[in-house]
Scaffold this motif. Structure first.
Motif, PDB file in Angstrom:
ATOM      1  N   ASP A 169       0.874  -1.269   0.050  1.00 52.90           N
ATOM      2  CA  ASP A 169      -0.108  -0.122  -0.097  1.00 52.90           C
ATOM      3  C   ASP A 169       0.979   1.300   0.156  1.00 52.90           C
ATOM      4  OD1 ASP A 169      -2.851  -0.988   1.999  1.00 52.90           O
ATOM      5  OD2 ASP A 169      -2.651  -0.755  -0.303  1.00 52.90           O
ATOM      6  N   LEU A 170       2.142   1.130   1.050  1.00 54.34           N
ATOM      7  CA  LEU A 170       2.712   2.623   0.988  1.00 54.34           C
ATOM      8  C   LEU A 170       3.699   2.845  -0.152  1.00 54.34           C
ATOM      9  CD1 LEU A 170       3.240   1.952   4.799  1.00 54.34           C
ATOM     10  CD2 LEU A 170       1.893   3.666   3.814  1.00 54.34           C
ATOM     11  N   GLU A 171       4.046   1.894  -0.963  1.00 60.58           N
ATOM     12  CA  GLU A 171       4.776   2.021  -2.268  1.00 60.58           C
ATOM     13  C   GLU A 171       4.018   2.495  -3.242  1.00 60.58           C
ATOM     14  OE1 GLU A 171       9.025   0.321  -1.934  1.00 60.58           O
ATOM     15  OE2 GLU A 171       7.581   1.813  -3.039  1.00 60.58           O
ATOM     16  N   ARG A 172       2.597   2.078  -3.333  1.00 58.10           N
ATOM     17  CA  ARG A 172       1.540   2.853  -4.231  1.00 58.10           C
ATOM     18  C   ARG A 172       1.428   4.127  -3.718  1.00 58.10           C
ATOM     19  NH1 ARG A 172      -4.649   1.152  -3.767  1.00 58.10           N
ATOM     20  NH2 ARG A 172      -5.762   2.862  -4.918  1.00 58.10           N
ATOM     21  N   ALA A 173       1.262   4.341  -2.514  1.00 58.39           N
ATOM     22  CA  ALA A 173       1.118   5.745  -2.104  1.00 58.39           C
ATOM     23  C   ALA A 173       2.202   6.676  -2.360  1.00 58.39           C
ATOM     24  CB  ALA A 173       0.660   5.933  -0.404  1.00 58.39           C
ATOM     25  N   ARG A 174       3.548   6.288  -2.197  1.00 51.53           N
ATOM     26  CA  ARG A 174       4.774   6.719  -2.294  1.00 51.53           C
ATOM     27  C   ARG A 174       4.726   7.365  -3.868  1.00 51.53           C
ATOM     28  NH1 ARG A 174      11.109   5.788  -1.097  1.00 51.53           N
ATOM     29  NH2 ARG A 174      10.797   3.828  -2.359  1.00 51.53           N
ATOM     30  N   ARG A 175       4.416   6.385  -4.795  1.00 54.40           N
ATOM     31  CA  ARG A 175       4.172   6.609  -6.514  1.00 54.40           C
ATOM     32  C   ARG A 175       3.641   7.896  -6.694  1.00 54.40           C
ATOM     33  NH1 ARG A 175       4.606   1.120  -6.474  1.00 54.40           N
ATOM     34  NH2 ARG A 175       2.235   1.074  -7.020  1.00 54.40           N
ATOM     35  N   ALA A 176       2.234   8.046  -5.804  1.00 48.03           N
ATOM     36  CA  ALA A 176       1.398   9.042  -6.000  1.00 48.03           C
ATOM     37  C   ALA A 176       2.000  10.391  -5.526  1.00 48.03           C
ATOM     38  CB  ALA A 176       0.058   8.686  -5.288  1.00 48.03           C
ATOM     39  N   PRO A 178       5.616  11.204  -3.665  1.00 51.13           N
ATOM     40  CA  PRO A 178       6.995  10.721  -3.193  1.00 51.13           C
ATOM     41  C   PRO A 178       7.628  11.591  -2.188  1.00 51.13           C
ATOM     42  CG  PRO A 178       7.010  11.694  -5.575  1.00 51.13           C
ATOM     43  CD  PRO A 178       5.596  11.573  -5.209  1.00 51.13           C
ATOM     44  N   ALA A 179       7.038  13.137  -1.970  1.00 52.08           N
ATOM     45  CA  ALA A 179       7.255  13.835  -1.022  1.00 52.08           C
ATOM     46  C   ALA A 179       6.702  13.848   0.355  1.00 52.08           C
ATOM     47  CB  ALA A 179       7.550  14.998  -1.524  1.00 52.08           C
ATOM     48  N   ASN A 180       5.592  12.891   0.405  1.00 54.71           N
ATOM     49  CA  ASN A 180       4.971  12.856   1.572  1.00 54.71           C
ATOM     50  C   ASN A 180       5.646  12.436   2.797  1.00 54.71           C
ATOM     51  OD1 ASN A 180       2.768  11.835   3.584  1.00 54.71           O
ATOM     52  ND2 ASN A 180       1.473  12.830   2.125  1.00 54.71           N
ATOM     53  N   PRO A 181       5.703  13.003   3.962  1.00 49.47           N
ATOM     54  CA  PRO A 181       6.596  12.465   4.906  1.00 49.47           C
ATOM     55  C   PRO A 181       6.145  11.420   5.785  1.00 49.47           C
ATOM     56  CG  PRO A 181       5.490  14.660   5.688  1.00 49.47           C
ATOM     57  CD  PRO A 181       5.363  14.535   4.143  1.00 49.47           C
ATOM     58  N   GLU A 182       4.705  11.371   5.831  1.00 48.08           N
ATOM     59  CA  GLU A 182       3.972  10.338   6.540  1.00 48.08           C
ATOM     60  C   GLU A 182       4.089   9.237   5.793  1.00 48.08           C
ATOM     61  OE1 GLU A 182      -0.232  10.459   7.404  1.00 48.08           O
ATOM     62  OE2 GLU A 182      -0.026   8.716   8.851  1.00 48.08           O
ATOM     63  N   VAL A 183       3.906   9.088   4.344  1.00 50.80           N
ATOM     64  CA  VAL A 183       4.325   7.999   3.675  1.00 50.80           C
ATOM     65  C   VAL A 183       5.742   7.507   3.663  1.00 50.80           C
ATOM     66  CG1 VAL A 183       4.116   7.185   1.112  1.00 50.80           C
ATOM     67  CG2 VAL A 183       2.566   8.442   1.842  1.00 50.80           C
TER      68      VAL A 183
END
Length: 646
Positions: A169-176, A178-183
C-alpha cells in the motif's frame, strides 16, 4: 433590482470574498468578513459552517463547536459539516463525540472519503488498528483511488504487524506523492518489518530531502537517541539533511534557520550566504542572513540582506522586522518605528479578533481608544512610558489592556483610564489569540493602537530621549513596608540585583553574564545586595559567597514572579537596582528607581542613558556587542557614581 436584491447581492459578494481569503490562508481577514455576515445572518448554515471552521483553524475550538453544532442542527444531513464538527470535537479532546460525528458523516455520504479517513486515524490512535483497517477498507470500496485511505490502510497494516501488505500500500502511495513525509515514515517502518533495512533507510532519506521540516524522519535516520526538541538536535538533523543534498539552496537555508534557533548566528550567516549563492532570491536565506548578521554585530551585512529581501519579497514581515532592529541601532529612528509595525504580521504575533480599526495618530481619534497589549510584561511597561504623552494629546476615553499582574499598578497610576486584563480567549489552553468583542461592547471602543506602536508617534527623534523617569505608582503602604525592611541594612545602600533571565535559553545566554562575572559589581563598597531573581538561585549565591565573600540577602514573604504589584513596591524602596536585560529592569525603571542596565539601552537606541527612562543607565553602547567583562566593569563604575550621588 430592489433594496432586497441589492442586499442579497452584497451579502453574496461578501461571502465569496471571505471564502477566497479563507482559502488563501488569510484567516484573520476572512474572520472579519464572516463576523459581519454572522451579525446579519445569524442562523445561516453556510455562514455558521465556514465561520466555525475558520475559528477552529485559529485554535478557538469552543466558539467553533458552538457554530458548527448550530450548523448541523440546521442541516443535519450535511456530511461535510458534520465531519468538520468531528475535527473540532477531536481538538477539544472529546474523542467519543468526534468518533460519532465522523461515523455519522461517513454513513450519510459514503462517497466522501474524509470522514472515514478521519475515523480510521482516530481509531488507530486509540489502539484499535483492526477497526481502523475496517474503515479504511470501507472508504476504498467507495473511493478506490483515495490516497489518504490507502495511507491509513497501510498504517493499520503496520500496526497489525502485516508488514508486507503495508509495504504494498505504501509503495503505491509513494508513487502518487513521493514527498509525503507520513508515507516515507510508514513505508520505512514497513520495510524494517520485512527486514529490508537498506530500502527503509533510502525511504527515510528521500523523505528528509523532499521535506526537511518533517523532523520525525530525522529521528528514524539517526536512531532513537535524543528527544525531539533536545537543544541542538534540530540543527544537527538539518545539517544531516544537507549532507544528503549539499547543492540544495533550500536545505542550506533550512540549516541556517536551525543554527540561528540554536543560537549559532555565525554558523547561520555562513549557511544563509551559501544558500544565497545557489539561489540569490531565496526568501528563507535572506531572512536568516538579515537576522543572524545582526546578532553577529554586522549591521552593514544585516541591512544589505534585509533591503535585498524586502525588494524581492516586499510582504515578508520577518525581514522588515530584522531591518527595524538594525535601524534602531544605527539608522533613522522614525523609519525604524515604521518598520517595527511589521511585527504584527509575524507568525508569533497573536491574532486579534474583533479589534477596532487602528488609530493613525494624534488628531485622528473618533471615540474611545484601546491601547492593546502585546509581547512580555516588561516590554509592555517600556511602551506604556508613552501613555502620559498620549493622555496629554488626545481627549477621548482611553482603555489600556495589560498583563493581569499589573492591572492594579496601572489603574493606581492612571485613575482616569480604564484598565482591563489581556483579552485572551477563554478556554484556549495555549492562549493563542485575543478577542475584543466583549471589551468593544462594554467600553464602546472605536479605535485601537498596539502598545508597541505608541513610540512611533511619541519617540521618533533619537536625539531627544524622554526627560521622564518612572511613571508607575507603587502601592505606598507596601513601599513603606519594604523601606522598613531594607532599613536594617543601613548604613549601607540597599541595592537590588538581577544578573540573568529566570528562563535561560541558548539565545538569552548570549546576552547575560554569570553571577561570578558580576564580581566587580559585588565588590562595590558601601552596598548591601538583595536578590531579585525568581527561582532556585541559592547554588549561585553560595558560589558567590565562597568565591567573593559576598552575602546577597534574600527577602522572605514575596513572590517575585506572580505578585508583581508587591515587587514594584520593593523595587521602589531600593536605593539602586542593577539588572540584566530582564523584565525586572523595566519594572525598576517604571517606578523611578535609579537603575543600571547591564546591557545596551532598551531597543539599543541610545548611549549613556536610556531613551525611554531618564533614571536608567546602560553599561554598553548601543552598537557594542554584549561582553560580560566590560558590562560588569561599567556597571560597577556607574554603581559607585549612583551611591555617591545618593
Amino acid at each position: 433590482m430592489g433594496a432586497g436584491g441589492d442586499r442579497a447581492a452584497d451579502l453574496l459578494r461578501t461571502f465569496n470574498a471571505a471564502i477566497g481569503l479563507h482559502q488563501a490562508g488569510r484567516l484573520t481577514e476572512a474572520i472579519q468578513l464572516y463576523e459581519r455576515l454572522h451579525r446579519q445572518l445569524p442562523r445561516h448554515p453556510d455562514v455558521l459552517d465556514y465561520y466555525g471552521t475558520a475559528r477552529h483553524q485559529l485554535g478557538d475550538n469552543r466558539a467553533a463547536l458552538t457554530m458548527l453544532s448550530a450548523s448541523t442542527r440546521l442541516r443535519p444531513l450535511s456530511a461535510a459539516t458534520r465531519n468538520r464538527l468531528g475535527a473540532v470535537q477531536r481538538a477539544l479532546g472529546d474523542r467519543r463525540s468526534a468518533v460519532g460525528s465522523f461515523r455519522r458523516a461517513a454513513l450519510a455520504e459514503p462517497g466522501i472519503a474524509e470522514p472515514g479517513v478521519n475515523l480510521a486515524a482516530m481509531l488507530q490512535d486509540e489502539g484499535s488498528p483492526d477497526r481502523a483497517l475496517e474503515w479504511a477498507r470501507r472508504v476504498l470500496a467507495a473511493q478506490p483511488n483515495s490516497f489518504d485511505a490507502v495511507v491509513r490502510r497501510g498504517a493499520a497494516y503496520n500496526a497489525l504487524g502485516r508488514f508486507e501488505d503495508a509495504a504494498r500500500d505504501l509503495e503505491r502511495a509513494r508513487r502518487a506523492q513521493p514527498a509525503n513525509p507520513e508515507v516515507c515514515l510508514q513505508l520505512a517502518l514497513a520495510l524494517v518489518g520485512t527486514g529490508d533495512n537498506a530500502r527503509a533507510y533510502d525511504a527515510v532519506r528521500a523523505g528528509i530531502v523532499a521535506t526537511p521540516a518533517a523532523y520525525e524522519l530525522y529521528g528514524n535516520l539517526i536512531g532513537a537517541g535524543a528527544p525531539l526538541f533536545e537543544d541542538g538536535a534540530l540543527a544537527s538533523w538539518a545539517l544531516r539533511a544537507l549532507a544528503l543534498n549539499p547543492l540544495s539552496a533550500r536545505l542550506r537555508a533550512n540549516a541556517g534557520v536551525e543554527l540561528y534557533r540554536d543560537s549559532q548566528p555565525a554558523g547561520a550567516v555562513r549557511a544563509a550566504r551559501r544558500a544565497l549563492l545557489l539561489d540569490p532570491s531565496l526568501e528563507a536565506g535572506l531572512q536568516t542572513l538579515a537576522a543572524a548578521a545582526f546578532q553577529c554585530n554586522r549591521p552593514a551585512l544585516a541591512r544589505a540582506a534585509a533591503r535585498h529581501g524586502l525588494a524581492a519579497h516586499p510582504g515578508n514581515a520577518d525581514i522588515a522586522y530584522a531591518l527595524a532592529e538594525v535601524e534602531f541601532v544605527s539608522g533613522d529612528l522614525a523609519h525604524a518605528w515604521e518598520l517595527y509595525e511589521s511585527r504584527v504580521g509575524r507568525s508569533m504575533f497573536r491574532p486579534r479578533l474583533s479589534l477596532p480599526p487602528l488609530w493613525q495618530g494624534p488628531g485622528t481619534e473618533t471615540g474611545p481608544l484601546l491601547i492593546a497589549s502585546e509581547q512580555g510584561v516588561g516590554d509592555e511597561l517600556i511602551f506604556l512610558s508613552c501613555l502620559p504623552d498620549l493622555r496629554r494629546q488626545v481627549r477621548v476615553p482611553l482603555v489600556v489592556e495589560v498583563d493581569q499582574r499589573i492591572v492594579t499598578a496601572v489603574s493606581r497610576s492612571f485613575p482616569d483610564i480604564a484598565v482591563i486584563p489581556r483579552q485572551l480567549v477563554p478556554g484556549d489552553a495555549r492562549g493563542q489569540f485575543f478577542d475584543y468583542a466583549e471589551a468593544t461592547a462594554r467600553h464602546g471602543l472605536r479605535q485601537a493602537v498596539f502598545a508597541g506602536s505608541l513610540p512611533r508617534f511619541f519617540r521618533r527623534d533619537r536625539d531627544r530621549p524622554t526627560p521622564q523617569g518612572g511613571y508607575l505608582q507603587a502601592d505606598p503602604e507596601r513601599v513603606a513596608h519594604w523601606r522598613a525592611e531594607l532599613a536594617r541594612l543601613r548604613p549601607d545602600r540597599a541595592v537590588g540585583v538581577v544578573w540573568r533571565s529566570a528562563l535561560m535559553t541558548k539565545y538569552r545566554a548570549r546576552h547575560h553574564a554569570g553571577i561570578l562575572d558580576w564580581a566587580p559589581v559585588f565588590r562595590t563598597p558601601g552596598c548591601a545586595f538583595v536578590n531579585l531573581m525568581h527561582g532556585d538561585v541559592q547554588p549561585e549565591l553560595d558560589l558567590l559567597r565562597e568565591r567573593e565573600g559576598v552575602e546577597v540577602q534574600r527577602l522572605p514573604g514575596i513572590d517575585l514572579w506572580n505578585d508583581i504589584d508587591d515587587l514594584l513596591a520593593l523595587l521602589a524602596a531600593f536605593d539602586v537596582v542593577v539588572a540584566a536585560r530582564t523584565a525586572n529592569c523595566a519594572f525598576a525603571a517604571a517606578v523611578g528607581t535609579p537603575t543600571i542596565r547591564v546591557a545596551q539601552s532598551f531597543n539599543r537606541i541610545s548611549d549613556g542613558r536610556d531613551f525611554f527612562f531618564s533614571n536608567v543607565w546602560p553599561t554598553l553602547k548601543r552598537d557594542a556587542p554584549f561582553e560580560a567583562g566590560p558590562a560588569a566593569e561599567a556597571a560597577a563604575r556607574l554603581l559607585r557614581e549612583r551611591i555617591a550621588a545618593a
